[in-house]
Scaffold this motif. Sequence first.
Motif, PDB file in Angstrom:
ATOM      1  N   ALA A  16      10.618  16.110  -1.811  1.00 45.14           N
ATOM      2  CA  ALA A  16      10.476  15.558  -0.468  1.00 45.14           C
ATOM      3  C   ALA A  16       9.266  14.639  -0.364  1.00 45.14           C
ATOM      4  O   ALA A  16       9.331  13.568   0.227  1.00 45.14           O
ATOM      5  N   GLU A  17       8.144  15.049  -0.951  1.00 41.94           N
ATOM      6  CA  GLU A  17       6.905  14.314  -0.764  1.00 41.94           C
ATOM      7  C   GLU A  17       6.701  13.183  -1.760  1.00 41.94           C
ATOM      8  O   GLU A  17       5.872  12.306  -1.547  1.00 41.94           O
ATOM      9  N   LEU A  18       7.433  13.208  -2.886  1.00 44.05           N
ATOM     10  CA  LEU A  18       7.236  12.188  -3.906  1.00 44.05           C
ATOM     11  C   LEU A  18       8.234  11.036  -3.801  1.00 44.05           C
ATOM     12  O   LEU A  18       8.268  10.174  -4.667  1.00 44.05           O
ATOM     13  N   SER A  19       9.040  11.009  -2.749  1.00 46.67           N
ATOM     14  CA  SER A  19       9.913   9.856  -2.563  1.00 46.67           C
ATOM     15  C   SER A  19       9.061   8.624  -2.285  1.00 46.67           C
ATOM     16  O   SER A  19       8.003   8.711  -1.644  1.00 46.67           O
ATOM     17  N   ILE A  20       9.489   7.472  -2.769  1.00 46.64           N
ATOM     18  CA  ILE A  20       8.718   6.249  -2.563  1.00 46.64           C
ATOM     19  C   ILE A  20       8.601   5.946  -1.083  1.00 46.64           C
ATOM     20  O   ILE A  20       7.531   5.531  -0.604  1.00 46.64           O
ATOM     21  N   GLN A  21       9.667   6.188  -0.335  1.00 46.37           N
ATOM     22  CA  GLN A  21       9.619   5.948   1.101  1.00 46.37           C
ATOM     23  C   GLN A  21       8.583   6.855   1.765  1.00 46.37           C
ATOM     24  O   GLN A  21       7.813   6.421   2.631  1.00 46.37           O
ATOM     25  N   GLY A  22       8.553   8.129   1.329  1.00 49.22           N
ATOM     26  CA  GLY A  22       7.587   9.057   1.898  1.00 49.22           C
ATOM     27  C   GLY A  22       6.154   8.673   1.569  1.00 49.22           C
ATOM     28  O   GLY A  22       5.267   8.740   2.427  1.00 49.22           O
ATOM     29  N   LEU A  23       5.907   8.271   0.330  1.00 51.56           N
ATOM     30  CA  LEU A  23       4.559   7.848  -0.054  1.00 51.56           C
ATOM     31  C   LEU A  23       4.146   6.596   0.708  1.00 51.56           C
ATOM     32  O   LEU A  23       2.997   6.467   1.150  1.00 51.56           O
ATOM     33  N   ALA A  24       5.079   5.653   0.843  1.00 58.67           N
ATOM     34  CA  ALA A  24       4.771   4.420   1.574  1.00 58.67           C
ATOM     35  C   ALA A  24       4.447   4.730   3.033  1.00 58.67           C
ATOM     36  O   ALA A  24       3.479   4.196   3.599  1.00 58.67           O
ATOM     37  N   ARG A  25       5.232   5.619   3.632  1.00 56.41           N
ATOM     38  CA  ARG A  25       4.995   5.975   5.030  1.00 56.41           C
ATOM     39  C   ARG A  25       3.639   6.644   5.206  1.00 56.41           C
ATOM     40  O   ARG A  25       2.940   6.414   6.202  1.00 56.41           O
ATOM     41  N   SER A  26       3.251   7.471   4.219  1.00 58.27           N
ATOM     42  CA  SER A  26       1.985   8.201   4.341  1.00 58.27           C
ATOM     43  C   SER A  26       0.774   7.284   4.350  1.00 58.27           C
ATOM     44  O   SER A  26      -0.292   7.668   4.831  1.00 58.27           O
ATOM     45  N   CYS A  27       0.917   6.071   3.807  1.00 53.28           N
ATOM     46  CA  CYS A  27      -0.227   5.148   3.799  1.00 53.28           C
ATOM     47  C   CYS A  27       0.038   3.895   4.629  1.00 53.28           C
ATOM     48  O   CYS A  27      -0.687   2.898   4.510  1.00 53.28           O
ATOM     49  N   GLY A  28       1.079   3.940   5.480  1.00 58.38           N
ATOM     50  CA  GLY A  28       1.319   2.845   6.405  1.00 58.38           C
ATOM     51  C   GLY A  28       1.757   1.549   5.759  1.00 58.38           C
ATOM     52  O   GLY A  28       1.394   0.459   6.241  1.00 58.38           O
ATOM     53  N   MET A  29       2.536   1.632   4.693  1.00 62.92           N
ATOM     54  CA  MET A  29       2.992   0.445   3.983  1.00 62.92           C
ATOM     55  C   MET A  29       4.512   0.482   3.855  1.00 62.92           C
ATOM     56  O   MET A  29       5.127   1.528   4.013  1.00 62.92           O
ATOM     57  N   SER A  30       5.082  -0.703   3.566  1.00 62.12           N
ATOM     58  CA  SER A  30       6.502  -0.741   3.240  1.00 62.12           C
ATOM     59  C   SER A  30       6.681  -0.343   1.774  1.00 62.12           C
ATOM     60  O   SER A  30       5.724  -0.340   0.991  1.00 62.12           O
ATOM     61  N   ARG A  31       7.908  -0.001   1.403  1.00 60.40           N
ATOM     62  CA  ARG A  31       8.185   0.320   0.001  1.00 60.40           C
ATOM     63  C   ARG A  31       7.759  -0.825  -0.914  1.00 60.40           C
ATOM     64  O   ARG A  31       7.150  -0.602  -1.962  1.00 60.40           O
ATOM     65  N   PHE A  32       8.110  -2.040  -0.524  1.00 57.94           N
ATOM     66  CA  PHE A  32       7.792  -3.201  -1.353  1.00 57.94           C
ATOM     67  C   PHE A  32       6.285  -3.370  -1.510  1.00 57.94           C
ATOM     68  O   PHE A  32       5.782  -3.612  -2.614  1.00 57.94           O
ATOM     69  N   ARG A  60       4.353  -3.042  -5.157  1.00 57.93           N
ATOM     70  CA  ARG A  60       3.613  -4.186  -5.684  1.00 57.93           C
ATOM     71  C   ARG A  60       2.136  -3.855  -5.882  1.00 57.93           C
ATOM     72  O   ARG A  60       1.566  -4.151  -6.930  1.00 57.93           O
ATOM     73  N   ARG A  61       1.514  -3.211  -4.901  1.00 59.09           N
ATOM     74  CA  ARG A  61       0.083  -2.902  -4.998  1.00 59.09           C
ATOM     75  C   ARG A  61      -0.188  -1.838  -6.055  1.00 59.09           C
ATOM     76  O   ARG A  61      -1.158  -1.938  -6.822  1.00 59.09           O
ATOM     77  N   PHE A  62       0.660  -0.818  -6.095  1.00 57.17           N
ATOM     78  CA  PHE A  62       0.456   0.265  -7.047  1.00 57.17           C
ATOM     79  C   PHE A  62       0.552  -0.257  -8.478  1.00 57.17           C
ATOM     80  O   PHE A  62      -0.288   0.074  -9.325  1.00 57.17           O
ATOM     81  N   LYS A  63       1.564  -1.076  -8.747  1.00 58.36           N
ATOM     82  CA  LYS A  63       1.722  -1.603 -10.106  1.00 58.36           C
ATOM     83  C   LYS A  63       0.577  -2.523 -10.475  1.00 58.36           C
ATOM     84  O   LYS A  63       0.092  -2.516 -11.613  1.00 58.36           O
ATOM     85  N   LYS A  64       0.091  -3.313  -9.532  1.00 57.91           N
ATOM     86  CA  LYS A  64      -1.023  -4.225  -9.803  1.00 57.91           C
ATOM     87  C   LYS A  64      -2.273  -3.459 -10.218  1.00 57.91           C
ATOM     88  O   LYS A  64      -3.009  -3.873 -11.116  1.00 57.91           O
ATOM     89  N   GLU A  65      -2.509  -2.295  -9.577  1.00 57.95           N
ATOM     90  CA  GLU A  65      -3.760  -1.566  -9.818  1.00 57.95           C
ATOM     91  C   GLU A  65      -3.666  -0.528 -10.928  1.00 57.95           C
ATOM     92  O   GLU A  65      -4.687  -0.170 -11.519  1.00 57.95           O
ATOM     93  N   THR A  66      -2.468  -0.016 -11.199  1.00 56.46           N
ATOM     94  CA  THR A  66      -2.344   1.027 -12.226  1.00 56.46           C
ATOM     95  C   THR A  66      -1.596   0.556 -13.470  1.00 56.46           C
ATOM     96  O   THR A  66      -1.657   1.221 -14.504  1.00 56.46           O
ATOM     97  N   GLY A  67      -0.880  -0.550 -13.368  1.00 51.78           N
ATOM     98  CA  GLY A  67      -0.083  -1.020 -14.499  1.00 51.78           C
ATOM     99  C   GLY A  67       1.287  -0.384 -14.577  1.00 51.78           C
ATOM    100  O   GLY A  67       2.081  -0.722 -15.456  1.00 51.78           O
ATOM    101  N   SER A  68       1.581   0.548 -13.674  1.00 48.12           N
ATOM    102  CA  SER A  68       2.876   1.231 -13.647  1.00 48.12           C
ATOM    103  C   SER A  68       3.430   1.190 -12.239  1.00 48.12           C
ATOM    104  O   SER A  68       2.678   1.178 -11.253  1.00 48.12           O
ATOM    105  N   SER A  69       4.760   1.197 -12.130  1.00 53.58           N
ATOM    106  CA  SER A  69       5.362   1.349 -10.809  1.00 53.58           C
ATOM    107  C   SER A  69       5.155   2.786 -10.342  1.00 53.58           C
ATOM    108  O   SER A  69       4.899   3.680 -11.166  1.00 53.58           O
TER     109      SER A  69
END
Length: 280
Positions: free
Chosen positions: A26-42, A46-55
């Motif tokens: 439930a908590e590791l869905s991309i939609q859920g993670l995006a919602r928890s930090c006030g961002m869209s999935r896209f 994009r930001r996560f991959k830029k900073e960690t090198g992984s999607s």
Amino acid sequence: MSPLVMQLVGKIDRIFYTQSCLDQAAELSIQGLARSCGMSRFQLQRRFKKETGSSPQEFIAAQRLDVAAAYVRLSNQPLLDVAISMGYCGQQSFTRAFTRRWGMSPQRMRLSARAQYAACFAGPADAAIAQRIVHWRAPRRLWFKRYTGPYACVPEHWDRFKGELAGLAQRVKPPYYGIIYDDPDITPPQRIRYGCAIEASTGAGAAPEGWLELEVAPSRFAVFSICCSYLEGLARLRPRVLSWFAAQRATLGTAGVFELYEELPASEQRAIQLHVSLAD
């Protein structure tokens, strides 16, 4: 790494180490993670991959299998139970993913670990390292900084952490916690994650900016005590813990592995308590 992405990474770690597979899903869905930090999935991807090198998906899959490898190597938990606890629908899908990640099946990794640790299992434990069982009957709320690098750098991490403590508005009291994430036998030294932590004061609000928060659930721990330098403790505690687990047929719990100190660790001798969570 920005504070936002660092918080996401910390949340992913916390979910894997403290929650059931149903809560994880439930908590590791991309939609859920995006919602928890006030961002869209896209935006998140994009930001996560830029900073960690992984999607986010790649990062979560890798973390899932890192945690699974620790249970495969260091516990007697049936492999099917490991698979289910990590959110896989069965042992076959788990074995395929595990083999792609580690280049060997879970069964082969477990047998390899047993052979590697045979001397620890067969030989006498270090009698100078006391062991006892303790119960944490209430949750503990920790604020921590996460560092990455070889365990040989842990004293340097604590030196940096000491500087971080000076920036807190509250008076910091012991104990100090070392949070251990990775098994040095399977994680490359430069990727080993280690957390330096304190307990949040009663009534404290959210963790300060740049810090992560972890709640350690009530649990039963095997506690191993030693007084020595950090690197000496690393060499001596590991065989002691492995031999105890082998003799007791114990299984790791979900509350993780922590070091406790009454004084900030340094290169010189310190009293170390290693808390290893036990399954009920």
